[in-house]
Enzyme design. Structure first.
Site, short mmCIF file in Angstrom:
data_model
loop_
_atom_site.label_atom_id
_atom_site.label_comp_id
_atom_site.label_asym_id
_atom_site.label_seq_id
_atom_site.Cartn_x
_atom_site.Cartn_y
_atom_site.Cartn_z
N ASP A 77 0.82 -1.21 0.00
CA ASP A 77 0.00 0.00 0.00
C ASP A 77 0.86 1.26 0.00
O ASP A 77 0.45 2.31 -0.52
CB ASP A 77 -0.95 -0.01 1.20
CG ASP A 77 -2.12 -0.95 1.01
OD1 ASP A 77 -2.30 -1.47 -0.12
OD2 ASP A 77 -2.87 -1.18 1.98
N GLY A 78 2.07 1.19 0.58
CA GLY A 78 2.96 2.35 0.56
C GLY A 78 3.38 2.72 -0.85
O GLY A 78 3.40 3.90 -1.21
N THR A 191 -8.93 2.31 7.36
CA THR A 191 -8.37 1.02 7.78
C THR A 191 -6.85 1.09 7.93
O THR A 191 -6.19 0.06 8.05
CB THR A 191 -8.73 -0.08 6.75
OG1 THR A 191 -8.35 0.36 5.44
CG2 THR A 191 -10.22 -0.38 6.77
N SER A 196 -5.61 2.33 13.69
CA SER A 196 -4.65 1.94 14.73
C SER A 196 -4.72 2.83 15.96
O SER A 196 -4.27 2.44 17.04
CB SER A 196 -3.22 1.95 14.16
OG SER A 196 -2.75 3.27 13.98
N ALA A 215 -3.41 9.54 21.20
CA ALA A 215 -3.07 9.60 22.63
C ALA A 215 -3.59 10.89 23.27
O ALA A 215 -2.81 11.71 23.78
CB ALA A 215 -1.56 9.47 22.84
#
Length: 296
Positions: A77-78, A191, A196, A215
């Site tokens: 995908d990169g 996704t 993540s 965070a």
């Protein structure tokens, strides 16, 4: 009247694509079908090194300096995102051949490359259009492409304390995030990084964006989903006076005090698909989504 020759621009990850015999079969196929083949320069040199000989192509290119009917991305995908950033406003369909692991964007297996090319030359294929977002940093110039197919993330640059991100949507104040960063994701990117850090999974054609803090300092700030036709403005403060903007993973240094504007780009990325590929089945197969991992 002579039939028009098809032109292909090929991007690749030299460390992955060279491992597959199907890639060499792809080049042979294109040559036999009298296609014009142009290869991204650094990838061509990797191919040439592997072959220990010259590869028969019609030309080399760098960046977005090419013209083609189709783009082929050989990698994960990169590599696909790199190709997409080079296509930008060209609106050329992209074929993503998955030489990596997950392959949400690069969704064609190496074994299916010839079958996909057969469909292209026969004019029988599906194209899915995906929303692109763009970053405007005002008077501060960006080194690379300002557009993202997956996401734009505003992040702290180092190990310093969290940053403050004051967010407005269409001129209306939303909230001030105290966090390590903020990910603004398209449905395509839902996704990826966004997932993540706790963002929602979004269907590709949903017409929405998600804002997910990285965070966050408080537990009562959650991801929010908004329409993709809005303008998002971000005012960022940092104790180190520097921040990082990651545009599909491509890092840009941004000075504190710059007002960042994110909105939908005036064009879309066109992804070629094999017949029968479906989003929900891809979720189940690639992410094991919904699978019961309990052992009885």
């Amino acid at each position: 009247m002579a039939e028009k020759k098809l032109r292909f621009a090929i991007f690749g990850n030299g460390s992955k694509a060279l491992e597959s015999i199907q890639i060499w079969e792809m080049f042979d196929y294109l040559i036999k079908h009298s296609a014009e083949v142009y290869v991204e320069q650094s990838f061509y040199y990797a191919l040439q090194h592997q072959l220990k000989d010259d590869l028969e192509v019609d030309g080399l290119f760098e960046g977005s300096d090419f013209n083609a009917d189709y783009v082929i991305s050989l990698g994960g995908d990169g590599t696909f995102l790199k190709a997409a950033s080079s296509v930008v406003a060209k609106q050329i369909p992209i074929i993503g051949v998955n030489m990596g692991r997950l392959g949400f964007l690069a969704n064609v297996a190496p074994a299916d490359v010839i079958s996909m090319l057969d469909n292209i030359f026969a004019g029988q294929y599906d194209i899915e259009e995906r929303v692109v977002i763009q970053l405007d940093a005002g008077a501060e110039s960006l080194e690379g492409c300002p557009c993202a197919l997956n996401d734009i993330a505003i992040l702290k640059r180092d190990t310093a304390s969290m940053i403050s991100i004051r967010a407005s949507v269409n001129g209306e104040y939303l909230v001030t995030y105290l966090a390590d960063g903020l990910v603004i994701s398209t449905p395509t990117g839902s996704t990826a990084y966004s997932l993540s850090v706790g963002g929602p999974i979004i269907m590709p054609q949903a017409g929405i964006l998600s804002l997910t803090p990285v965070a966050p300092h408080t537990l009562n700030i959650r991801p929010i989903v908004i329409s993709d036709d809005v303008e998002i403005k971000l005012e960022v403060e940092s104790r180190s006076h520097n921040i990082l903007a990651a545009i599909d993973g491509r890092s840009e240094k941004i000075s504190e005090g710059v007002v960042l504007t994110i909105k939908k780009a005036p064009y879309k990325v066109r992804i070629m698909k094999l017949h029968g590929q479906r989003f929900f089945s891809t979720l189940r197969e690639k992410l094991m989504w919904g699978a019961d991992m309990r052992k009885f």
